[in-house]
Design a protein around this motif. Structure first.
Motif, PDB file in Angstrom:
ATOM      1  N   ARG A  49       7.722  -7.820  -5.461  1.00 37.16           N
ATOM      2  CA  ARG A  49       7.451  -8.895  -4.483  1.00 37.16           C
ATOM      3  C   ARG A  49       8.762  -9.447  -3.927  1.00 37.16           C
ATOM      4  O   ARG A  49       8.872  -9.728  -2.735  1.00 37.16           O
TER       5      ARG A  49
ATOM      6  N   ARG B 161       0.828  -1.212   0.000  1.00 33.23           N
ATOM      7  CA  ARG B 161       0.000   0.000   0.000  1.00 33.23           C
ATOM      8  C   ARG B 161       0.864   1.265   0.000  1.00 33.23           C
ATOM      9  O   ARG B 161       0.540   2.241  -0.661  1.00 33.23           O
TER      10      ARG B 161
ATOM     11  N   ARG C  53     -10.505  -7.670  -5.971  1.00 29.58           N
ATOM     12  CA  ARG C  53      -9.204  -7.945  -5.345  1.00 29.58           C
ATOM     13  C   ARG C  53      -8.954  -9.442  -5.200  1.00 29.58           C
ATOM     14  O   ARG C  53      -7.824  -9.906  -5.330  1.00 29.58           O
TER      15      ARG C  53
END
Ligand code: DC
Length: 224
Positions: free
Chosen positions: A108, A43, A176
């Motif tokens: 990631r 985020r 999502r």
């Protein structure tokens, strides 16, 4: 070495709004665990991309942004940075942008390294996310996978945050889920050895009680 500190980690994965944050906080308190909300880092990157008008679909620019943020906040401190208010990180535009950021394999990899670094400095901890028990700490001795129907999750979110209509929140939850489960890099999936809990028909206390009893069975001692 990656995974070296798996023994200190309780991994809690599952889709958006399944109750991970609330239950993890309760476990952290009862068992004296440090708590990490891994989604917050994705985020933060999405929030900064929006602020700086960097398109979240541009993997290279977002990866460069990620590197910059890591350097600025002195490595793993990015994970727990207090520079960002939660309401800003949970705003609707960030909810949309974060799925694109979390899809980028290079991002990631970096977040994975930071989380492993952070965990090395903890005696024991509980970490919530989507890939904690599968990719980041595959040997964690205790893994949970929390789920609930999209309708229940949307309803809970609306009741907690009063920020949007039920229909809009449900659409976002479904979008999502789809983004988290269909991405190529570390898609959302339950680890084979995770304890699955469908929280649809359970109260928060019931979920925490099931998780706590599993923790005790694995030898974690309560702090009180
Ligand atoms: O848990 P959350 O809703 O705050 O997570 C925000 C986003 O980050 C979510 O869309 C999925 C992604 N995420 C992820 O891909 N891997 C994690 N370990 C944690 C979150």
């Amino acid at each position: 070495m990656p995974g070296q500190h798996d023994s200190t980690v309780v991994a809690v994965d599952g889709p958006a709004a399944a109750g991970k944050t609330t239950t993890c906080r309760a476990l952290a308190k009862s068992f004296d665990l440090r708590y990490l909300e891994s989604g917050r880092t994705y985020r933060i990157i999405a929030f900064e991309a929006l602020q700086r008008e960097i398109p979240v679909g541009n993997a290279q620019e977002i990866t460069e942004l990620c590197d910059e943020l890591i350097v600025e906040s002195r490595s793993a401190e990015l994970l727990t940075s207090e520079r960002y208010a939660s309401d800003k990180l949970r705003a609707a535009p960030v909810n949309v942008a974060v799925s694109a950021v979390a899809r980028i394999a290079d991002v990631r990899r970096r977040v994975t390294s930071l989380i492993r670094l952070w965990a090395e400095t903890q005696t024991r901890c509980v970490i919530e996310g989507r890939d904690i028990g599968t990719t980041i700490f595959p040997k964690a001795p205790l893994k949970f996978f929390l789920t609930a129907t999209p309708e229940v999750r949307a309803l809970r979110r609306v009741r907690q945050e009063h920020a949007d209509t039920y229909e809009n929140v449900l659409k976002d939850v479904i979008r999502r889920d789809e983004a988290d489960m269909s991405r190529a890099a570390s898609p959302l999936v339950a680890a084979e050895d995770a304890i699955r809990i469908d929280t649809s028909e359970l109260t928060l206390d019931q979920v925490v009680s099931r998780m706590s009893s599993a923790c005790r069975k694995r030898g974690l001692e309560t702090s009180r």
